[in-house]
Write a protein that holds these residues in place. Structure first.
Motif, PDB file in Angstrom:
ATOM      1  N   SER A  92       0.832  -1.211   0.000  1.00  0.00           N
ATOM      2  CA  SER A  92       0.000   0.000   0.000  1.00  0.00           C
ATOM      3  C   SER A  92       0.867   1.261   0.000  1.00  0.00           C
ATOM      4  N   LEU A  93       1.969   1.205   0.768  1.00  0.00           N
ATOM      5  CA  LEU A  93       2.886   2.350   0.766  1.00  0.00           C
ATOM      6  C   LEU A  93       3.523   2.534  -0.609  1.00  0.00           C
ATOM      7  N   TYR A  94       3.837   1.415  -1.246  1.00  0.00           N
ATOM      8  CA  TYR A  94       4.405   1.487  -2.598  1.00  0.00           C
ATOM      9  C   TYR A  94       3.406   2.124  -3.567  1.00  0.00           C
ATOM     10  N   LEU A  95       2.122   1.750  -3.439  1.00  0.00           N
ATOM     11  CA  LEU A  95       1.106   2.311  -4.329  1.00  0.00           C
ATOM     12  C   LEU A  95       0.953   3.820  -4.120  1.00  0.00           C
ATOM     13  N   ILE A  96       1.022   4.247  -2.849  1.00  0.00           N
ATOM     14  CA  ILE A  96       0.916   5.686  -2.568  1.00  0.00           C
ATOM     15  C   ILE A  96       2.062   6.444  -3.230  1.00  0.00           C
ATOM     16  N   LEU A  97       3.289   5.896  -3.089  1.00  0.00           N
ATOM     17  CA  LEU A  97       4.449   6.541  -3.715  1.00  0.00           C
ATOM     18  C   LEU A  97       4.340   6.515  -5.234  1.00  0.00           C
ATOM     19  N   ALA A  98       3.822   5.411  -5.777  1.00  0.00           N
ATOM     20  CA  ALA A  98       3.682   5.297  -7.228  1.00  0.00           C
ATOM     21  C   ALA A  98       2.680   6.317  -7.763  1.00  0.00           C
ATOM     22  N   VAL A  99       1.582   6.507  -7.034  1.00  0.00           N
ATOM     23  CA  VAL A  99       0.576   7.493  -7.464  1.00  0.00           C
ATOM     24  C   VAL A  99       1.162   8.899  -7.436  1.00  0.00           C
ATOM     25  N   ASN A 100       1.906   9.217  -6.357  1.00  0.00           N
ATOM     26  CA  ASN A 100       2.517  10.549  -6.263  1.00  0.00           C
ATOM     27  C   ASN A 100       3.539  10.776  -7.373  1.00  0.00           C
ATOM     28  N   ARG A 101       4.339   9.730  -7.662  1.00  0.00           N
ATOM     29  CA  ARG A 101       5.332   9.854  -8.722  1.00  0.00           C
ATOM     30  C   ARG A 101       4.655  10.016 -10.083  1.00  0.00           C
ATOM     31  N   TRP A 102       3.588   9.271 -10.300  1.00  0.00           N
ATOM     32  CA  TRP A 102       2.857   9.382 -11.569  1.00  0.00           C
ATOM     33  C   TRP A 102       2.231  10.772 -11.712  1.00  0.00           C
ATOM     34  N   LYS A 103       1.740  11.312 -10.596  1.00  0.00           N
ATOM     35  CA  LYS A 103       1.116  12.633 -10.621  1.00  0.00           C
ATOM     36  C   LYS A 103       2.125  13.715 -10.990  1.00  0.00           C
ATOM     37  N   LYS A 104       3.383  13.572 -10.504  1.00  0.00           N
ATOM     38  CA  LYS A 104       4.410  14.560 -10.813  1.00  0.00           C
ATOM     39  C   LYS A 104       4.859  14.485 -12.262  1.00  0.00           C
ATOM     40  N   ASN A 105       4.850  13.291 -12.836  1.00  0.00           N
ATOM     41  CA  ASN A 105       5.386  13.093 -14.184  1.00  0.00           C
ATOM     42  C   ASN A 105       4.326  13.103 -15.274  1.00  0.00           C
ATOM     43  N   ASN A 106       3.059  13.244 -14.919  1.00  0.00           N
ATOM     44  CA  ASN A 106       1.988  13.215 -15.905  1.00  0.00           C
ATOM     45  C   ASN A 106       1.017  14.366 -15.652  1.00  0.00           C
ATOM     46  N   ILE A 107       0.396  14.834 -16.732  1.00  0.00           N
ATOM     47  CA  ILE A 107      -0.596  15.905 -16.649  1.00  0.00           C
ATOM     48  C   ILE A 107      -1.980  15.286 -16.632  1.00  0.00           C
ATOM     49  N   SER A 108      -2.726  15.626 -15.606  1.00  0.00           N
ATOM     50  CA  SER A 108      -4.087  15.116 -15.484  1.00  0.00           C
ATOM     51  C   SER A 108      -5.043  16.292 -15.321  1.00  0.00           C
ATOM     52  N   GLY A 109      -6.317  15.987 -15.350  1.00  0.00           N
ATOM     53  CA  GLY A 109      -7.308  17.036 -15.141  1.00  0.00           C
ATOM     54  C   GLY A 109      -7.173  17.675 -13.774  1.00  0.00           C
ATOM     55  N   LEU A 110      -6.819  16.868 -12.776  1.00  0.00           N
ATOM     56  CA  LEU A 110      -6.657  17.394 -11.427  1.00  0.00           C
ATOM     57  C   LEU A 110      -5.462  18.337 -11.342  1.00  0.00           C
ATOM     58  N   SER A 111      -4.348  17.948 -11.994  1.00  0.00           N
ATOM     59  CA  SER A 111      -3.167  18.810 -11.949  1.00  0.00           C
ATOM     60  C   SER A 111      -3.420  20.125 -12.683  1.00  0.00           C
ATOM     61  N   ILE A 112      -4.196  20.054 -13.768  1.00  0.00           N
ATOM     62  CA  ILE A 112      -4.548  21.287 -14.485  1.00  0.00           C
ATOM     63  C   ILE A 112      -5.393  22.194 -13.598  1.00  0.00           C
ATOM     64  N   LYS A 113      -6.360  21.611 -12.890  1.00  0.00           N
ATOM     65  CA  LYS A 113      -7.217  22.407 -12.004  1.00  0.00           C
ATOM     66  C   LYS A 113      -6.408  23.013 -10.865  1.00  0.00           C
ATOM     67  N   GLU A 114      -5.471  22.247 -10.301  1.00  0.00           N
ATOM     68  CA  GLU A 114      -4.647  22.782  -9.218  1.00  0.00           C
ATOM     69  C   GLU A 114      -3.775  23.933  -9.713  1.00  0.00           C
ATOM     70  N   SER A 115      -3.202  23.783 -10.905  1.00  0.00           N
ATOM     71  CA  SER A 115      -2.398  24.865 -11.477  1.00  0.00           C
ATOM     72  C   SER A 115      -3.261  26.077 -11.788  1.00  0.00           C
ATOM     73  N   PHE A 116      -4.459  25.829 -12.294  1.00  0.00           N
ATOM     74  CA  PHE A 116      -5.407  26.894 -12.621  1.00  0.00           C
ATOM     75  C   PHE A 116      -5.773  27.689 -11.372  1.00  0.00           C
ATOM     76  N   ASP A 117      -5.973  26.977 -10.260  1.00  0.00           N
ATOM     77  CA  ASP A 117      -6.341  27.644  -9.007  1.00  0.00           C
ATOM     78  C   ASP A 117      -5.189  28.428  -8.398  1.00  0.00           C
ATOM     79  N   SER A 118      -3.953  28.024  -8.699  1.00  0.00           N
ATOM     80  CA  SER A 118      -2.798  28.687  -8.093  1.00  0.00           C
ATOM     81  C   SER A 118      -2.380  29.956  -8.835  1.00  0.00           C
TER      82      SER A 118
END
Length: 419
Positions: A92-118
Motif C-alpha cells: 500500500s505504501l508502494y502504491l501511494i508513492l507510485a501514485v505521487n510519482r505518476w502525478k508529478k510526471n503526468n498531466i491530469s485534469g486534477l493537476s490542471i485544475k490545481e495549477s489553474f487555481d494557483s
C-alpha cells in the motif's frame, strides 16, 4: 498458533490493522480514478480492497465465535495472517508513492485544475449562456467580495462590471477597473474564442494595485510639474517686465540728467555768461522737446493692453471699473478672460462693449465681466475658451462662476496667495 488463540486486545489490534489497510486501498483507488490512471490499475486496487474487506469479515466471525464459546470453522495460522498484513502494508505504501510519482510526471485534469487555481490572475471560462465551465479560486474570491454570492451567471456578472453596477467601480467600459473592499484593484477584460465550434468566453481579472498606485502618483507629479512650469513661465515674464522697467528707468534717468544739464546751461545763458553757445543751447532744447513729444505710455506699461487693443480692433470697447491687479500671474488669467468675453460679445451676444469691474473681498480678487449684448436664450455650454479659462483659475485655487440672467456674466474669484 491461530487467530482464535490470541487475546481479545490482540484480535482487536489486528482487525484495526486490516481496517486501516482497507481505508488506504480505498483512498488509492479513488485517487487512481480521479487521476484517470487506467482501468486495469483501478481494477487491481479495487480487487485488493474487496479481498481485505472479505478478510475483515472473516476475522469478525472468528471473533464472534470465540466470544460465544463456539468453535470457528475458520482456522487461520497467525503467522500467515501477519505475513499477509505486512506484505500488503508495504504494498500500500508502494502504491501511494507510485501514485505521487505518476502525478508529478503526468498531466491530469486534477493537476490542471490545481495549477489553474494557483494562478494570481483571476480567470473564468463560461459558455454563451453565461454558465461557468471553469473558474479559479481568485475569481471566486473576487465574485464573492463584489457580489456576496457564488458565481452562477458569468455573462451577467461581466455586464454588471462593464456598466459600473458594482460597488468600487473606478472606470466602467470594455476594460473596467474595480477596487475591492480589501483595497486591491483589478482590471477586467473579456476574450472570445471558439472551441470545437462552440463559443467560449474568457473573463480575465488582473491585479493592477501597484500599477494604479504608481499611475496616480505620476498624475499628481505631472500636475505639480505643470504648476511649477506655469510658475516658471510667470517668473520669466516677470523677469522680462523687470528688465524692461530697468531699461525705461535708465532712460528716464538719462532724460532727467540731460534736462538738468539743459536747465543749468539755460540759467548760465540767462545770467549773461559769455562762454555760452546760443546755437548749442537751442539744439539742446530742440532735442529735449522732441523726446517729450515722442514719449508716451509704453505698450508694456499698459495693463492688459494687448487684449484691449485686440478688442478695439474688432469693434468692442473694454471699460474697466477699478484698478485691475498688476500681479503677473493674474495678468495672464485676466487677459484670457477679456478675450473670452470679447469673443462671446461678438459671436453670441452681438454687443459692442465689455465691462470689467474689480474689487477685493477678504483675501480674494473678485473680477466680474459683463457685456451690453443680448442675454443667452439657453444654458451656457463651456467651450474651449471658457474651459481653458476655468482650468487657469482653478489652478490658482480660485473659482469661475457663469451666469446668464439678466445677461451673460463671468465672476472670477482668485486668491491673493495662489495655492
Amino acid at each position: 498458533m491461530t487467530y482464535a488463540d490470541l487475546s481479545l486486545l490482540e484480535r482487536r489490534l489486528l482487525m484495526l490493522w486490516v481496517a486501516g489497510l482497507v481505508f488506504i486501498y480505498v483512498f488509492n483507488t479513488a485517487r487512481s480514478l480521479q487521476l484517470k490512471r487506467g482501468f486495469l490499475y483501478s481494477f487491481h486496487t479495487a480487487a485488493v480492497v474487496a479481498a481485505f474487506y472479505y478478510i475483515y469479515n472473516i476475522l469478525g466471525r472468528i471473533d464472534e465465535a470465540v466470544l460465544d464459546g463456539r468453535e470457528s470453522v475458520y482456522i487461520i495460522p497467525i503467522s500467515w495472517l501477519l505475513a499477509a498484513l505486512c506484505f500488503f502494508t508495504a504494498y500500500s505504501l508502494y502504491l501511494i508513492l507510485a501514485v505521487n510519482r505518476w502525478k508529478k510526471n503526468n498531466i491530469s485534469g486534477l493537476s490542471i485544475k490545481e495549477s489553474f487555481d494557483s494562478l494570481p490572475t483571476a480567470l473564468c471560462f463560461f459558455l454563451q449562456s453565461g454558465v461557468p465551465r471553469m473558474t479559479n479560486k481568485e475569481m471566486e474570491k473576487i465574485v464573492h467580495e463584489l457580489c456576496g454570492e457564488e458565481l452562477s451567471d458569468a455573462g451577467r456578472f461581466w455586464l454588471s462590471l462593464k456598466y459600473g453596477e458594482r460597488d468600487g467601480c473606478i472606470i466602467a467600459g470594455n476594460d473596467p477597473i474595480y477596487q475591492l473592499p480589501d483595497g486591491r484593484i483589478f482590471s477586467f477584460s473579456l476574450r472570445e474564442m471558439t472551441v470545437e465550434k462552440n463559443k467560449i468566453y474568457e473573463l480575465i481579472g488582473n491585479n493592477i494595485t501597484e500599477e494604479y498606485r504608481l499611475n496616480e502618483e505620476l498624475k499628481e507629479k505631472s500636475t505639480e510639474a505643470r504648476w511649477i512650469n506655469e510658475r516658471l513661465r510667470t517668473l520669466n515674464k516677470s523677469i522680462t517686465r523687470i528688465t524692461a522697467e530697468r531699461e525705461v528707468l535708465a532712460a528716464k534717468i538719462k532724460i532727467h540728467n540731460e534736462f538738468g544739464n539743459l536747465l543749468l546751461y539755460s540759467k548760465s545763458y540767462l545770467a549773461g555768461k559769455a562762454d555760452i553757445d546760443r546755437k548749442k543751447l537751442l539744439t539742446m532744447w530742440h532735442n529735449n522737446n522732441r523726446l517729450f513729444e515722442e514719449a508716451g505710455p509704453e505698450i508694456w506699461q499698459s495693463t492688459y493692453s494687448s487684449a484691449v487693443e485686440d478688442a478695439e480692433r474688432l469693434g468692442v470697447k473694454v471699460i474697466t471699473d477699478g484698478q485691475l491687479p498688476e500681479n503677473a500671474l493674474l495678468k495672464d488669467i485676466l487677459e484670457t478672460a477679456i478675450k473670452v468675453q470679447v469673443n462671446n460679445t461678438l459671436r453670441h451676444a452681438h454687443g459692442h462693449t465689455v465691462y470689467a469691474s474689480y474689487s477685493m473681498e477678504g483675501d480674494k480678487y473678485v473680477i466680474v465681466f459683463e457685456n451690453d449684448g443680448d442675454a443667452p436664450k439657453e444654458e451656457i455650454r463651456e467651450g474651449g475658451g471658457i474651459g481653458n479659462l476655468r482650468r487657469m483659475v482653478e489652478q490658482t485655487g480660485g473659482s469661475l462662476v457663469l451666469s446668464h440672467e439678466p445677461r451673460f456674466s463671468m465672476r472670477l474669484e482668485i486668491p491673493v496667495e495662489p495655492e
